[in-house]
Design an enzyme around this catalytic site. Structure first.
Site: not given
Lengths: 237, 217
Positions: B51-52
């Protein structure tokens, strides 16, 4: 003796003046330095340029700083929030400027600013409206756009632990932009929940080395943005 | 001919995409139907979710009493970290993306063109608040881009087109589209339908698409 502690959030932000550029850590509420933001509202400088991924929630923290009309320009990747109309209302009224930057380009521009790299090429935004007016160069057969670094006069950040040298650790995904913002600001101000003795943070796990930090202020039980928003809190009340 | 025929539902679309996630890969899932892909990856495969906002090894949504407001995903929802997870700052996170270290990204779409152009961040409307997040970084950097989307908008317009009218997120980046009606590869020849949802005819999918489809079923 080096001791970067200051006694209060108010003292920590006392020299932020009209027209300053301020990086604010946090991705949504994770890592948002809410007590420092509220101290900045109390202090009251205007015409600020603020760099953050978002534009805040509800009527507290960053959203409150914007609502208090202290911000003339936002540099961010995602200015929409489900529970805040503060930024959208001002933007539609033409009362606040927006520089929209893709999230990864935003992070890298800040990193570059802190690392002494004035600009870099990236493939992000090629073929999109966001390259308008920017230099494009073909390298090894692929197009890249030139992006300039970002620096700031101040960074307002939140850490999990800090020592008097300014060495920092963070809590989970609250780390987000803080380590790169700490590098890119002339004066980096950190609120920490846990001030520990020098040496209590194992050098192997220091995330941000103290050289990037100027001021530490202890805020033992930082407010949770989502809780304040759920309670309908408005700052200043 | 304008009757709407139902194909796969949202869960089935996610389930169909999950079949194509290989063992051992690093995957970034967008918000919405793409998020559902994680729960359908076939047993026996180990997939690491990125997840960025700064976590590799994202796990499922924890029970309310186990949630930490500082452990969230890119949609700002509470998540967990698997044993063996790692946290990192945003510049490292996007180095994973821009540096081609993430294998697959599954995203939603407003429009996809037959050459793989993707539009998923703005309708270009004058009063819209422009917001892009990490979408342009993901499509420019991740090795393989899959799209999951309804085949048509709520008002029935095509989302698969010869050319996107909305502002692009990236140029020629999508390699496969999973819709409620079909699985469609994007090739040099254009849209190639490789699989149809149960009881869906190729001609029906063609009617609901604003570009020529090639039947490879």
């Amino acid at each position: 003796m080096i001791n970067k502690q200051v006694e209060s959030p108010a003292a920590a932000v006392a020299d932020i003046v009209d027209g300053s550029t301020v990086m604010v850590g946090g991705f949504g509420e994770a890592g948002s330095p809410i007590e420092l933001l509220h101290a900045l509202i109390d202090k009251g400088p205007g015409n600020l340029t603020v760099i953050n991924n978002n534009t805040g929630s509800g009527h507290v923290g960053l959203a409150a700083l914007i609502e208090n009309r202290q911000v003339s320009k936002m540099i961010c990747s995602f200015p929409r929030t489900a529970n805040s109309t503060v930024f959208p209302d001002l933007y539609r009224a033409g009362l606040i400027e927006l520089e929209l930057v893709p999230q990864g380009t935003l992070a890298e521009r800040i990193r570059a600013g802190g690392a002494g790299i004035p600009a870099f090429f990236t493939a992000t935004t090629i073929g999109t409206p966001l390259i308008e007016g920017k230099e494009v160069r073909t390298i090894d057969g692929r197009d890249y756009v030139l992006e300039y670094s970002l620096k700031a006069d101040f960074a307002l950040l939140k850490s999990h632990q800090a020592d008097r040298y300014g060495n920092l650790t963070f809590n989970k995904t609250a780390r987000n932009f803080a380590p790169v913002m700490a590098m890119a600001a002339t004066t980096t101000i950190v609120q920490t929940a846990n001030l520990v003795k020098a040496g209590d943070i194992d050098p192997e796990i220091v995330i941000t080395p103290g050289i990037f930090v100027d001021r530490i202020v202890t805020v033992h039980d930082p407010a949770l943005e989502s809780k304040l928003v759920a309670e309908g809190v408005k700052y200043p009340s | 001919m304008n009757d709407i025929i139902t194909g796969w539902n949202r869960e089935q679309m996610a389930q169909r995409a999950a079949v194509d996630i290989p063992d051992g890969c690093y995957v970034n899932l967008g918000i919405g139907i793409p998020e559902k892909v994680a729960k359908y990856v076939p047993e026996g495969r180990e997939v690491i979710y990125h997840t960025e906002n700064g976590l590799l090894g994202m796990g499922s949504t924890p029970e309310p009493d186990k949630q930490d407001p500082e452990l969230i995903n890119a949609g700002k929802k509470p998540v967990s970290a698997i044993p063996g997870a790692a946290y990192f700052h945003h510049a490292d996170s996007f180095a994973m993306i821009r540096g081609h270290h993430i294998d697959i990204c599954v995203l939603g779409a407003m429009q996809v063109a037959e050459n793989g152009d993707l539009a998923n961040w703005s309708t270009g409307a004058a009063d819209a608040i422009p917001a892009v997040g990490g979408a342009m970084d993901l499509v420019a950097g991740v090795k393989t881009i899959y799209v999951i989307t309804q085949h048509n908008t709520r008002d029935g317009s095509a989302k698969l087109l010869k050319k996107c009218d909305f502002p692009l997120t990236g140029q020629a980046v999508v390699s496969r589209v999973y819709t409620d009606l079909a699985v469609i590869n994007i090739t040099r020849q254009g849209f190639e339908v490789i699989e149809l949802a149960p009881d869906i005819e190729f001609d029906y999918v063609q009617q609901r698409t604003d570009a020529k489809l090639i039947n490879k079923t």
